[in-house]
Design an enzyme around this catalytic site. Structure first.
Site, PDB file in Angstrom:
ATOM      1  CE  LYS A 194      -4.061   1.983   2.424  1.00 24.15           C
ATOM      2  NZ  LYS A 194      -4.874   1.465   3.549  1.00 24.15           N
ATOM      3  CB  SER A 233      -8.296   3.625   2.711  1.00 19.37           C
ATOM      4  OG  SER A 233      -7.399   2.987   3.589  1.00 19.37           O
ATOM      5  CB  SER A 269      -8.303   0.762   5.479  1.00 19.47           C
ATOM      6  OG  SER A 269      -9.311   1.715   5.357  1.00 19.47           O
TER       7      SER A 269
HETATM    8  N1  GLN Z   1     -13.291   4.269   6.215  1.00 23.95           N
HETATM    9  C1  GLN Z   1     -12.694   4.575   7.413  1.00 23.95           C
HETATM   10  C2  GLN Z   1     -12.281   5.861   7.341  1.00 23.95           C
HETATM   11  O1  GLN Z   1     -12.280   6.691   6.221  1.00 23.95           O
HETATM   12  C3  GLN Z   1     -11.698   3.560   7.627  1.00 23.95           C
HETATM   13  C4  GLN Z   1     -10.125   3.679   6.911  1.00 23.95           C
HETATM   14  C5  GLN Z   1      -9.168   3.227   7.286  1.00 23.95           C
HETATM   15  O2  GLN Z   1      -9.304   2.146   8.002  1.00 23.95           O
HETATM   16  N2  GLN Z   1      -7.830   3.668   6.937  1.00 23.95           N
HETATM   17  O3  GLN Z   1     -11.576   6.500   8.261  1.00 23.95           O
END
Ligand code: GLN
Length: 448
Positions: A52, A127, A151
């Site tokens: 990532k 994400s 995410s």
């Molecule tokens: N959707 C969640 C957020 O926007 C989780 C994102 C994540 O785990 N990085 O914060």
């Protein structure tokens, strides 16, 4: 695509061919937009793992899918990358993601959206959307993602692969670009449970470079993987009201299968998920507003034109941060400001303690909790929600981060259109073995 377990038994010459094959597959499926830019192959030998774009690999550009970091080349390896090298693996390519890991769809990337390989008219989740889409689409053997509020698990669920969020402190965060430091964890996204176990074992372990790393031996879950272990598994039916009928069906089907396998199902309840959302979005934005203060145009990446220092900060941050990131910095600065600290931030921290205590009560009696990973299957592009609606879709994943627990997501069913539905098995702190055993048994039973 061959599995990580198989690839780890291959010789370097064979792996060279595997890497060539991956390059070809990525080119053939360029429309998925799962990889960012030219594929970086580090000099390191070993099984290629997709990384990532918020994890530092020495000599690679790292941008967190943000314009503000374009051109920034990492001077060092994240600890997980060194761990990969010690375990016959290496970084291979950067995965697309939501800008600074903020989002649930990978639509906020400055490189454009990633598509879901199961249905390209749908989002891959986020994400870590690139990491999951690549694994599910046969473009990577396995990948690393990060999970602050779901995410890793949610995109794995939307794309139909396996994603594991380790307990907080299990895997070093050194070299992971911080979004919300008290919630972030790096973890594997893989084709099956065995591979998740192998990759977790490789990247876990104490790291003096991360002060929140826990001084425990590395995980040794693969050797001890046991599909015959039987547990007391809690189910939270109150949480289901927010899920679509298909997800509810899949939940009840999974409960039935687990019961037939010989697990004991126990009904439990917990504070309403609305409170999970409130606590999470106050805490993560507060921490993000502080963590992202370092991107000022002076030290990293892109710098806007300006006449003086104040304008340099202002122009750089205004021009190169995306909309969602700005929204969160504003929200975070607001909840931390002197007049509102007690009313919002402090209350959120109290809620966090309460949520932790409730999980603890459940884990006093049970070994694991079963929950859906998301309230629906992957949404279509353009069905785009308001920011608040997007935040609300995180109801099933964020409690786990607030409490620092481990959780694994695996595909259990498909809806009538063939779209994957994922469930997560949540464990007590540092009980990765329990959730892996449960998921491994379930995966076998489902014949996946
Ligand atoms: N959707 C969640 C957020 O926007 C989780 C994102 C994540 O785990 N990085 O914060």
């Amino acid at each position: 695509m061959l599995t990580l377990k198989t690839a780890l038994n291959m010789h370097e010459d064979e792996l060279k061919e595997v890497k060539q094959d991956i390059l070809k597959r990525v080119k053939d499926h360029i429309e998925l937009n799962a990889y960012i830019g030219e594929i970086n192959a580090s000099d390191a030998k070993g099984v290629p793992i997709l990384i990532k774009d918020n994890i530092n690999v020495k000599g690679w550009e790292i941008t967190c899918a943000s314009k503000i970091l374009k051109g920034y080349v990492s001077p060092y390896n994240a600890s997980v990358i060194n761990k990969l090298h010690q375990n016959k693996m290496c970084g291979f390519g950067r995965a697309n993601m939501d800008e600074f890991a903020m989002g649930s769809t990978t639509e906020s990337s400055c490189y454009g959206r990633t598509k879901n390989p199961r249905d390209t008219s749908r989002v891959p989740g986020g994400s870590s959307g690139g990491s999951a889409a690549a694994v599910a689409g046969g473009l990577a053997i396995a990948s690393l993602g990060s999970d602050t509020g779901g995410s890793i698990r949610q995109p794995a669920g939307f794309c139909g692969c396996v994603g594991l969020k380790p307990s907080y402190g299990r895997v070093s965060r050194y070299g992971l670009v911080a979004y919300s430091s008290s919630l972030d964890q790096i973890g594997p996204i893989t084709q099956n449970v065995e591979d998740a176990s192998i990759l977790l074992d490789a990247i876990s372990g104490y790291d003096p470079l991360d002060s929140t790393s826990v001084n425990m031996p590395s995980c040794n879950t693969f050797k001890n993987l046991d599909s015959n272990a039987r547990y007391r598994i809690a189910v939270l039916e109150d949480f289901l009201k927010d899920a679509t009928p298909q997800v509810q069906d899949a939940y009840y089907k999974t409960i039935k299968i687990l019961e037939e396998m010989g697990h004991t199902i126990v009904e439990k309840s917990m504070i309403d998920t609305t409170y999970h959302i409130s606590a999470y979005y106050i805490i993560c934005t507060a921490e993000a507003s502080s963590n992202l203060a370092r991107f000022d145009g002076v030290r990293y990446g892109t710098r806007a034109k300006a006449e003086n220092l104040k304008d340099l900060y202002l122009n750089t941050r205004s021009q190169y941060f995306g909309e969602e990131v700005k929204r969160r910095i504003l929200l975070g600065s607001f909840v931390l400001s002197s007049g509102y600290y007690d009313a919002f931030y402090l209350k959120a921290q109290k809620l966090r303690s309460l949520i932790c205590a409730q999980y603890e009560t459940i884990f006093n009696e049970c070994d694991a909790i079963l929950l859906p990973v998301a309230p629906s299957v992957a949404p279509k592009f353009g069905s785009s929600q308001t920011p608040l609606e997007m935040y609300l879709s995180d109801i099933y994943t964020i409690g786990v981060n607030l409490a620092g627990l481990p959780a694994i997501c695996l595909p259990v069913d498909k809806d009538e259109e063939g779209l994957p539905i994922g469930m997560q098995v949540i464990g007590g702190r540092f009980q990765e073995q329990t959730i892996l055993n449960t998921a491994y048994g379930l995966e076998k039973e489902l014949g996946n």
